[in-house]
Design a protein around this motif. Structure first.
Motif, PDB file in Angstrom:
ATOM      1  N   VAL A 120      58.472  35.593  35.869  1.00 37.10           N
ATOM      2  CA  VAL A 120      57.884  36.697  35.101  1.00 37.10           C
ATOM      3  C   VAL A 120      57.262  36.174  33.815  1.00 37.10           C
ATOM      4  CG1 VAL A 120      58.336  38.886  33.932  1.00 37.10           C
ATOM      5  CG2 VAL A 120      59.518  38.369  36.057  1.00 37.10           C
ATOM      6  N   GLY A 121      58.000  35.319  33.107  1.00 35.11           N
ATOM      7  CA  GLY A 121      57.525  34.836  31.822  1.00 35.11           C
ATOM      8  C   GLY A 121      56.281  33.972  31.911  1.00 35.11           C
ATOM      9  N   ASN A 122      56.118  33.240  33.011  1.00 29.86           N
ATOM     10  CA  ASN A 122      54.963  32.359  33.172  1.00 29.86           C
ATOM     11  C   ASN A 122      53.707  33.092  33.632  1.00 29.86           C
ATOM     12  OD1 ASN A 122      56.417  30.125  32.419  1.00 29.86           O
ATOM     13  ND2 ASN A 122      56.728  29.353  34.484  1.00 29.86           N
ATOM     14  N   ALA A 123      53.840  34.323  34.056  1.00 28.51           N
ATOM     15  CA  ALA A 123      52.726  35.025  34.695  1.00 28.51           C
ATOM     16  C   ALA A 123      51.694  35.520  33.682  1.00 28.51           C
ATOM     17  CB  ALA A 123      53.254  36.211  35.508  1.00 28.51           C
ATOM     18  N   VAL A 124      50.460  35.645  34.149  1.00 27.65           N
ATOM     19  CA  VAL A 124      49.422  36.346  33.400  1.00 27.65           C
ATOM     20  C   VAL A 124      49.688  37.844  33.532  1.00 27.65           C
ATOM     21  CG1 VAL A 124      46.946  36.831  33.258  1.00 27.65           C
ATOM     22  CG2 VAL A 124      47.740  34.548  33.906  1.00 27.65           C
ATOM     23  N   PRO A 125      49.723  38.612  32.440  1.00 32.03           N
ATOM     24  CA  PRO A 125      49.862  40.066  32.583  1.00 32.03           C
ATOM     25  C   PRO A 125      48.690  40.634  33.389  1.00 32.03           C
ATOM     26  CG  PRO A 125      50.263  39.401  30.305  1.00 32.03           C
ATOM     27  CD  PRO A 125      49.724  38.194  31.023  1.00 32.03           C
ATOM     28  N   PRO A 126      48.938  41.277  34.520  1.00 38.52           N
ATOM     29  CA  PRO A 126      47.832  41.748  35.353  1.00 38.52           C
ATOM     30  C   PRO A 126      46.819  42.628  34.629  1.00 38.52           C
ATOM     31  CG  PRO A 126      49.869  41.843  36.589  1.00 38.52           C
ATOM     32  CD  PRO A 126      50.247  41.485  35.188  1.00 38.52           C
ATOM     33  N   LEU A 127      47.284  43.504  33.724  1.00 41.04           N
ATOM     34  CA  LEU A 127      46.329  44.362  33.013  1.00 41.04           C
ATOM     35  C   LEU A 127      45.397  43.528  32.137  1.00 41.04           C
ATOM     36  CD1 LEU A 127      45.191  47.079  32.206  1.00 41.04           C
ATOM     37  CD2 LEU A 127      47.081  47.348  30.577  1.00 41.04           C
ATOM     38  N   PHE A 128      45.953  42.545  31.458  1.00 45.25           N
ATOM     39  CA  PHE A 128      45.126  41.636  30.665  1.00 45.25           C
ATOM     40  C   PHE A 128      44.185  40.864  31.580  1.00 45.25           C
ATOM     41  CE2 PHE A 128      44.700  37.441  28.466  1.00 45.25           C
ATOM     42  CZ  PHE A 128      43.950  37.886  27.385  1.00 45.25           C
ATOM     43  N   GLY A 129      44.689  40.402  32.715  1.00 46.86           N
ATOM     44  CA  GLY A 129      43.852  39.695  33.677  1.00 46.86           C
ATOM     45  C   GLY A 129      42.701  40.540  34.183  1.00 46.86           C
ATOM     46  N   MET A 130      42.944  41.830  34.365  1.00 48.86           N
ATOM     47  CA  MET A 130      41.875  42.737  34.798  1.00 48.86           C
ATOM     48  C   MET A 130      40.743  42.758  33.786  1.00 48.86           C
ATOM     49  SD  MET A 130      44.035  45.942  36.412  1.00 48.86           S
ATOM     50  CE  MET A 130      42.830  47.107  35.827  1.00 48.86           C
ATOM     51  N   HIS A 131      41.085  42.845  32.511  1.00 49.19           N
ATOM     52  CA  HIS A 131      40.057  42.869  31.459  1.00 49.19           C
ATOM     53  C   HIS A 131      39.259  41.564  31.447  1.00 49.19           C
ATOM     54  CE1 HIS A 131      40.752  46.585  29.076  1.00 49.19           C
ATOM     55  NE2 HIS A 131      41.967  46.515  29.603  1.00 49.19           N
ATOM     56  N   VAL A 132      39.960  40.444  31.566  1.00 44.78           N
ATOM     57  CA  VAL A 132      39.284  39.151  31.508  1.00 44.78           C
ATOM     58  C   VAL A 132      38.378  38.956  32.720  1.00 44.78           C
ATOM     59  CG1 VAL A 132      39.640  36.652  31.502  1.00 44.78           C
ATOM     60  CG2 VAL A 132      41.085  38.123  30.080  1.00 44.78           C
ATOM     61  N   LEU A 133      38.891  39.261  33.922  1.00 42.89           N
ATOM     62  CA  LEU A 133      38.076  39.101  35.125  1.00 42.89           C
ATOM     63  C   LEU A 133      36.913  40.069  35.157  1.00 42.89           C
ATOM     64  CD1 LEU A 133      40.739  38.514  37.949  1.00 42.89           C
ATOM     65  CD2 LEU A 133      39.235  36.829  36.869  1.00 42.89           C
ATOM     66  N   ALA A 134      37.134  41.298  34.701  1.00 44.59           N
ATOM     67  CA  ALA A 134      36.041  42.275  34.667  1.00 44.59           C
ATOM     68  C   ALA A 134      34.920  41.789  33.760  1.00 44.59           C
ATOM     69  CB  ALA A 134      36.555  43.636  34.212  1.00 44.59           C
ATOM     70  N   ALA A 135      35.287  41.203  32.619  1.00 49.10           N
ATOM     71  CA  ALA A 135      34.269  40.665  31.715  1.00 49.10           C
ATOM     72  C   ALA A 135      33.557  39.479  32.346  1.00 49.10           C
ATOM     73  CB  ALA A 135      34.917  40.258  30.390  1.00 49.10           C
ATOM     74  N   ALA A 136      34.312  38.618  33.018  1.00 49.10           N
ATOM     75  CA  ALA A 136      33.723  37.423  33.615  1.00 49.10           C
ATOM     76  C   ALA A 136      32.795  37.758  34.773  1.00 49.10           C
ATOM     77  CB  ALA A 136      34.835  36.491  34.090  1.00 49.10           C
ATOM     78  N   LEU A 137      33.163  38.774  35.546  1.00 50.29           N
ATOM     79  CA  LEU A 137      32.432  39.096  36.778  1.00 50.29           C
ATOM     80  C   LEU A 137      31.467  40.261  36.611  1.00 50.29           C
ATOM     81  CD1 LEU A 137      35.428  38.798  39.285  1.00 50.29           C
ATOM     82  CD2 LEU A 137      33.770  37.035  38.626  1.00 50.29           C
ATOM     83  N   GLY A 138      31.445  40.872  35.422  1.00 50.93           N
ATOM     84  CA  GLY A 138      30.558  42.011  35.224  1.00 50.93           C
ATOM     85  C   GLY A 138      30.938  43.195  36.079  1.00 50.93           C
ATOM     86  N   ARG A 139      32.223  43.431  36.229  1.00 53.50           N
ATOM     87  CA  ARG A 139      32.713  44.528  37.083  1.00 53.50           C
ATOM     88  C   ARG A 139      33.348  45.631  36.244  1.00 53.50           C
ATOM     89  NH1 ARG A 139      34.344  43.827  43.119  1.00 53.50           N
ATOM     90  NH2 ARG A 139      32.540  42.608  43.764  1.00 53.50           N
ATOM     91  N   PRO A 140      33.281  46.875  36.721  1.00 51.28           N
ATOM     92  CA  PRO A 140      33.941  47.960  35.994  1.00 51.28           C
ATOM     93  C   PRO A 140      35.456  47.850  36.119  1.00 51.28           C
ATOM     94  CG  PRO A 140      33.060  48.768  38.063  1.00 51.28           C
ATOM     95  CD  PRO A 140      32.569  47.353  37.914  1.00 51.28           C
ATOM     96  N   LEU A 141      36.135  48.309  35.088  1.00 57.39           N
ATOM     97  CA  LEU A 141      37.593  48.315  35.107  1.00 57.39           C
ATOM     98  C   LEU A 141      38.100  49.534  35.864  1.00 57.39           C
ATOM     99  CD1 LEU A 141      38.409  47.315  31.439  1.00 57.39           C
ATOM    100  CD2 LEU A 141      39.263  46.135  33.462  1.00 57.39           C
ATOM    101  N   PRO A 142      39.059  49.352  36.774  1.00 53.06           N
ATOM    102  CA  PRO A 142      39.693  50.516  37.403  1.00 53.06           C
ATOM    103  C   PRO A 142      40.635  51.171  36.413  1.00 53.06           C
ATOM    104  CG  PRO A 142      40.767  48.512  38.116  1.00 53.06           C
ATOM    105  CD  PRO A 142      39.611  48.083  37.260  1.00 53.06           C
ATOM    106  N   PRO A 143      41.097  52.377  36.690  1.00 50.06           N
ATOM    107  CA  PRO A 143      42.066  53.023  35.798  1.00 50.06           C
ATOM    108  C   PRO A 143      43.344  52.194  35.682  1.00 50.06           C
ATOM    109  CG  PRO A 143      41.176  54.592  37.392  1.00 50.06           C
ATOM    110  CD  PRO A 143      40.722  53.235  37.829  1.00 50.06           C
ATOM    111  N   GLU A 144      43.884  52.127  34.475  1.00 48.93           N
ATOM    112  CA  GLU A 144      45.118  51.369  34.257  1.00 48.93           C
ATOM    113  C   GLU A 144      46.265  51.901  35.107  1.00 48.93           C
ATOM    114  OE1 GLU A 144      46.008  51.422  30.121  1.00 48.93           O
ATOM    115  OE2 GLU A 144      44.042  50.634  29.528  1.00 48.93           O
ATOM    116  N   GLU A 145      46.195  53.178  35.452  1.00 47.74           N
ATOM    117  CA  GLU A 145      47.283  53.796  36.217  1.00 47.74           C
ATOM    118  C   GLU A 145      47.476  53.134  37.576  1.00 47.74           C
ATOM    119  OE1 GLU A 145      44.882  55.449  34.671  1.00 47.74           O
ATOM    120  OE2 GLU A 145      46.094  56.169  32.980  1.00 47.74           O
ATOM    121  N   LYS A 146      46.446  52.448  38.076  1.00 53.64           N
ATOM    122  CA  LYS A 146      46.583  51.802  39.393  1.00 53.64           C
ATOM    123  C   LYS A 146      47.707  50.772  39.383  1.00 53.64           C
ATOM    124  CE  LYS A 146      43.268  50.663  42.098  1.00 53.64           C
ATOM    125  NZ  LYS A 146      43.593  51.552  43.231  1.00 53.64           N
ATOM    126  N   LEU A 147      47.937  50.137  38.233  1.00 50.87           N
ATOM    127  CA  LEU A 147      48.993  49.144  38.158  1.00 50.87           C
ATOM    128  C   LEU A 147      50.383  49.769  38.128  1.00 50.87           C
ATOM    129  CD1 LEU A 147      47.420  46.594  35.660  1.00 50.87           C
ATOM    130  CD2 LEU A 147      48.020  46.172  38.043  1.00 50.87           C
TER     131      LEU A 147
END
Length: 444
Positions: free
Chosen positions: A356-383
């Motif tokens: 758990v401690g070594n993992a990338v927080p998925p919500l943070f990862g979503m923001h980073v990947l969305a910025a990198a790939l030019g993709r819209p963010l899904p609702p946070e509630e999906k997580l």
């Protein structure tokens, strides 16, 4: 809602190769964005979690895949992502990486100048020290390796996304310079990338209910334009002014720093830990201010401390000030929720606190990947939706294990061996030291 403007000519089908994939933080983020991924992970326990979660995995050492199995990778993998082990660079680590910083920088320049793999391996062996220090070079070595891969038709990765502890910012700056200068092809030409500003981000500024800092590098092939660092959506938690930016701060509703829309309050533990009845406080396992007895305290109305591999040692005490009465501990699912994993994410294997401690927080990862790939963010509630666990007797679980371990029920002959993980003679070999508490002490 978007994290950055999309580029019209950007590849429509990103496919991520996730180095040092851990239990799946970045892969969960990718799935939320509708993007496929393949993770390479050395640790058997993390692989057990990944299989149960239904994530494509190779149970292998990143350096060995690069040197011996690169041509077996899917030819359509076009996004390279990675967060190399940070222990030797972090403040909490032994400092070997920081001492070797200048040597590693020189090796980055040698790679960009066209040095061969044997030369780099020889230099790494001479450098000695903790072999994890050298793993920070692997993403760059993968990016260069792709340029000579017949299986890929020598196509470069379209996007590179890297994350690490703030202590590695100086190395990411050298990476930025190298990628902008251009990676060498065998014919002497160069492949150039546009790289966003290397920046240290606060995860609570992206809705993660914990204070954690990560330094991010995002690069795109020059033809796709310059990416942007993801814009924050929430306020940063200020320990000296703990109410500032919170739900009770009247200034929270005002735009900050030129933002077009107001930043939302940072997220408190009580907002996500549904089974923890407030009031409660978390008492850190670590001392502060140089005093090991001066343990930090966070209340239920604040974000948690950084979730580390020792998260299960943090005490949970009832009451507004946390009286020393029968202290409890955070469970592994609760620690996962503070990392923004789905509440029923299937943690498996041993050493779960470390996973758990070594993992990338998925919500943070979503923001980073969305910025990198030019993709819209899904609702946070999906997580927060149910993730589910694959049936161990099901065909999909067996398929993932056969792909990852070359065996349907356990590790195959080529998987990293636990006894090998305890030590390593060469920085670029197929093994690296195991870290963290024992599986028995972190299985809760």
């Amino acid at each position: 809602m978007t994290s950055s403007d999309a580029t019209a000519s950007f590849p429509a089908k990103p496919h991520i190769l996730d180095l040092f994939a851990g239990p799946g933080g970045l892969d969960v983020a990718a799935r939320m964005l509708g993007v496929e991924s393949l993770g390479i992970e050395w640790d058997k326990d993390a692989c057990e979690t990944r299989y149960a979660a239904g994530l494509r995995t190779w149970h292998a050492d990143v350096s060995e895949v690069r040197s011996k199995r690169f041509e077996e990778l899917d030819a359509d993998l076009n996004v390279l992502a990675g967060g190399p082990p940070c222990q030797t660079y972090s403040v909490a680590g032994n400092g070997a990486g920081r001492k070797a910083l200048e040597k590693v920088k020189k090796l980055i320049h040698r790679l960009v100048d066209g040095a061969g793999e044997d030369e780099i391996d020889e230099q790494l062996e001479k450098m000695g020290g903790d072999p994890r220090t050298a793993l920070v070079l692997e993403p760059l070595r993968y990016a260069i390796k792709a340029l000579g891969s017949p299986n890929r038709d020598r196509r470069p990765f379209d996007v590179i996304v890297l994350e690490q502890v703030p202590a590695v910012k100086a190395l990411w700056e050298v990476y930025k310079e190298a990628l902008e200068t251009g990676l060498p092809r065998e014919d002497g030409t160069r492949v150039r990338y546009n790289v966003a500003e290397v920046k240290t981000l606060h995860t609570e500024a992206y809705g993660v209910p914990q204070t954690r800092r990560r330094t991010i590098l995002i690069a795109r092939l020059a033809e796709y334009g310059t990416p942007a660092i993801p814009a924050p959506t929430h306020h940063v938690f200020n320990l000296r002014k703990p109410a500032q930016g919170g739900p009770d701060d009247a200034q929270t509703a005002l735009p900050v720093g030129g933002a077009l829309t107001p930043l939302r309050p940072w997220v408190a533990m009580e907002d996500v830990l549904a089974d923890r009845k407030p009031p409660f406080v978390i008492v850190s396992n670590y001392g502060s201010g140089g005093d090991p007895k001066n343990r930090g305290i966070r209340t239920h109305r604040q974000p948690s401390f950084t979730v580390t591999g020792k998260v299960s040692r943090n005490a949970v005490r009832l009451g507004p000030s946390g009286p020393d009465l029968d202290p409890d501990r955070l469970t592994i699912p609760e620690a996962g929720i503070l990392q923004t994993f789905p509440p029923d994410y299937p943690w498996e294997g041993g050493d779960r606190s470390q996973q758990v401690g070594n993992a990338v927080p998925p919500l943070f990862g979503m923001h980073v990947l969305a910025a990198a790939l030019g993709r819209p963010l899904p609702p946070e509630e999906k997580l927060r939706e149910s993730w589910g666990r694959l049936d161990r007797d099901g065909a999909e679980y067996r398929r993932l294990r056969v792909e990852g371990c070359d065996a349907p029920g356990d590790c195959g002959p080529d998987c990293p061996k636990p006894e090998d993980q305890a030590s390593s003679s060469t920085p670029s070999g197929s093994t690296r030291p195991r870290t963290g508490a024992s599986a028995n002490s972190s299985a809760k």
